[in-house]
Every structure is written in structure tokens, then in C-alpha cells.
Design an enzyme around this catalytic site. Structure first.
Site, mmCIF file in Angstrom:
data_model
loop_
_atom_site.group_PDB
_atom_site.id
_atom_site.type_symbol
_atom_site.label_atom_id
_atom_site.label_comp_id
_atom_site.label_asym_id
_atom_site.label_seq_id
_atom_site.Cartn_x
_atom_site.Cartn_y
_atom_site.Cartn_z
ATOM 1 N N ASN A 11 9.515 0.952 7.266
ATOM 2 C CA ASN A 11 8.501 1.269 5.666
ATOM 3 C C ASN A 11 8.509 2.323 6.071
ATOM 4 O OD1 ASN A 11 6.510 0.813 4.595
ATOM 5 N ND2 ASN A 11 5.276 0.056 5.259
ATOM 6 N N LYS A 13 6.922 4.198 3.415
ATOM 7 C CA LYS A 13 5.549 4.742 2.710
ATOM 8 C C LYS A 13 5.741 5.594 2.288
ATOM 9 C CE LYS A 13 3.130 1.929 7.186
ATOM 10 N NZ LYS A 13 1.854 1.963 7.851
ATOM 11 N N HIS A 97 2.438 -5.862 1.949
ATOM 12 C CA HIS A 97 1.253 -4.698 2.980
ATOM 13 C C HIS A 97 0.375 -4.770 2.626
ATOM 14 C CE1 HIS A 97 1.173 -1.734 5.524
ATOM 15 N NE2 HIS A 97 2.196 -1.749 6.109
ATOM 16 N N GLU A 99 -1.766 -2.421 3.749
ATOM 17 C CA GLU A 99 -2.038 -1.079 2.868
ATOM 18 C C GLU A 99 -2.696 -1.569 1.012
ATOM 19 O OE1 GLU A 99 0.833 1.400 4.586
ATOM 20 O OE2 GLU A 99 -0.943 2.231 6.095
ATOM 21 N N GLU A 169 1.774 -8.638 10.688
ATOM 22 C CA GLU A 169 0.920 -7.120 11.003
ATOM 23 C C GLU A 169 -0.402 -7.492 10.733
ATOM 24 O OE1 GLU A 169 3.980 -3.858 10.011
ATOM 25 O OE2 GLU A 169 2.372 -4.177 7.989
ATOM 26 N N GLY A 175 -0.369 1.158 12.168
ATOM 27 C CA GLY A 175 -1.033 3.404 12.014
ATOM 28 C C GLY A 175 -2.255 3.231 12.898
ATOM 29 N N SER A 214 1.864 -0.739 14.546
ATOM 30 C CA SER A 214 2.767 0.715 15.682
ATOM 31 C C SER A 214 3.977 0.351 16.497
ATOM 32 C CB SER A 214 1.250 0.520 16.462
ATOM 33 O OG SER A 214 0.185 1.107 16.033
#
Ligand code: PGA
Length: 254
Positions: A11, A13, A97, A99, A169, A175, A214
């Protein structure tokens, strides 16, 4: 994807440029095009899909996007539809996702509609599910994750998960440098499979359940070696080609 092979999805991003992608893709193409059994995909920002297609077409590597519109064509300024992604040869589409669901308030209903649209267009959705730290500490992580899955099951039936990817996730692991332990990943990936297959009263063919948050070349082996973990969704670890290549090769050795 009716096999026991692992799948690793990068990913990327909102990182990269045409120049850096060109170099990045060249290295991956050189080093990952002869993996024995692992499926590898890379999810780009929309403007770089044409570049990904130009470089990766004809290789073993798949590419895709990090989001999709819930409608197919229409007056939706700034949106990109599943048929447009299909037009650029996308194989994978990340859906839900955290985010995005946090920053843009995406509801489980929206995510379910997007998931269905991606399947209908012959691409593989990579559905992200996972709990916050507060939810984990309160012991309600399974309830949170099953709620995310239930919207799809209730609207479209569990069979929609056939040949798709679910990425567990945990939001606290994204992150953060604190990946879930193998025990935590194993427990949730097992729960997800049992939940969906329980609703289906049978196995779901080709469903891959992977772990994200991570993942790096140091912890990949202990996570991927688990039979319940079919691979990984890799954020920062996919930004440096050498690191991503290492992670994919670890998956391929299992
Ligand atoms: P991370 O991101 O690997 O940098 O934690 C994972 C993701 O957001 O998919």
C-alpha cells in the site's frame, strides 16, 4: 486464487512520483517476477496507475488502487469508478482502509457497496477490517470486526467473499512500529474465517485473510508462517523496494 500460496500487497499510500515509481517498479519487476508461488500486488495513488500498467503488464506482479467510488460513472466530481480502474488493468482495490474510514467518515454501508462494485468488475477487493486500541483494551475487537463483515454478509451474502482478500489491520498497529503479535494475528484471522464460513455453512473458496500493520522484513516470517495468515498488507515496508522485495521473498519461502 484457489491455492494455499501467500499474497503480499503493498500500500504505497500518498507517496511517490513518476521518477521514483519508475525506478521502484523496475527493481520489483527484476526481483519479483520469478517468485515460485507468492502473489504480489502494489496499490498506487490513482495518477500512477497508467505508469504501473505500462511497466508491469505481462509480469507476475499485479497493481491496483487504494480506493474506488461506490457508484459506476455519473456526476461525482473527484471520484474514480471501478470500471475506470478496470480500464487500467487493476487487479486489486483496497477498500475500507482505516486512514480513509476515519478521515473521510466512510460507513460500513459505503464500504460494502464499494466491495460489491469491485467484485462485479472482476477485480479483487482487499477489505481492511480492524479495531482501535480502546476497542482492543475493552475486549470488543471481535465484535467490531464482525460488525464490519456483517454489513457485507447481510447485504450480499457470504459467498461474495469468494476469491477476495480481507486484511486484518488493527488500527493501533498501522504506522506505529508495534505490529500485532503472531498470537493476536492468528486469533483474529481465525475468527474472521470462522465468522464468514459459519455464515456460509461451508468453506469460502479462494478467500485470503492477511495481516497488515507494521509488517517488515524482521517480523514477516513469524506472521506469514502461520497457516491462518495468508500474507500481508504492507505500508511503509513497501516504500523501499529492497525492503518490500525481502518481505515478498520471505513469503515465497514458506
Ligand atoms: P504500515 O501500514 O505497514 O506502515 O503500518 C499498513 C497499512 O496502512 O496498510
Amino acid at each position: 486464487m484457489n491455492d494455499n500460496n501467500k499474497i503480499v500487497i503493498g500500500n504505497l499510500k500518498m507517496y511517490g512520483s513518476r521518477a521514483s515509481n519508475q525506478e521502484h517498479l523496475g527493481l520489483l519487476k527484476k526481483d519479483l517476477n520469478n517468485l515460485k508461488k507468492t502473489h504480489v500486488g502494489l496499490c498506487f495513488p490513482y495518477p500512477y496507475l497508467f505508469q504501473a500498467q505500462s511497466v508491469l503488464e505481462g509480469t507476475q506482479l499485479g497493481w491496483g488502487s487504494q480506493n474506488v467510488a461506490k457508484s459506476d460513472n455519473g456526476p461525482f466530481t473527484g471520484e474514480v469508478s471501478a470500471s475506470m480502474l478496470q480500464d487500467f488493468g487493476c487487479k486489486y482495490v483496497i477498500v475500507g482502509h482505516s486512514e480513509r474510514s476515519t478521515a473521510y467518515c466512510e460507513s460500513n454501508e459505503n464500504i460494502a457497496t464499494k466491495f460489491k462494485g469491485v467484485v462485479d468488475h472482476g477485480m479483487t477487493p482487499v477489505l481492511c477490517v480492524g479495531e482501535t486500541l480502546i476497542e482492543r483494551e475493552a475486549g470488543i475487537m471481535e465484535r467490531v470486526v464482525s460488525g464490519q463483515l456483517e454489513t457485507i454478509i447481510n447485504n450480499y451474502g457470504p459467498q461474495l467473499f469468494k476469491n477476495t482478500v480481507i486484511a486484518y489491520e488493527p488500527i493501533w498497529a498501522i504506522g506505529s512500529d508495534l505490529a500485532a503479535s503472531p498470537e493476536q494475528a492468528n486469533a483474529m484471522c481465525t475468527f474472521i474465517r470462522e465468522f464468514i464460513e459459519g455464515a456460509n455453512n461451508a468453506k469460502i473458496e479462494g478467500l485470503k485473510i492477511i495481516y497488515g500493520g507494521s509488517v517488515n522484513s524482521e517480523n514477516a516470517l513469524q506472521l506469514f508462517v502461520l497457516e491462518t495468515v495468508d500474507g500481508g498488507l504492507v505500508g511503509r515496508g513497501s516504500l523501499k523496494p529492497e525492503e518490500f522485495i525481502k518481505i515478498c521473498k520471505i513469503a515465497d519461502q514458506i
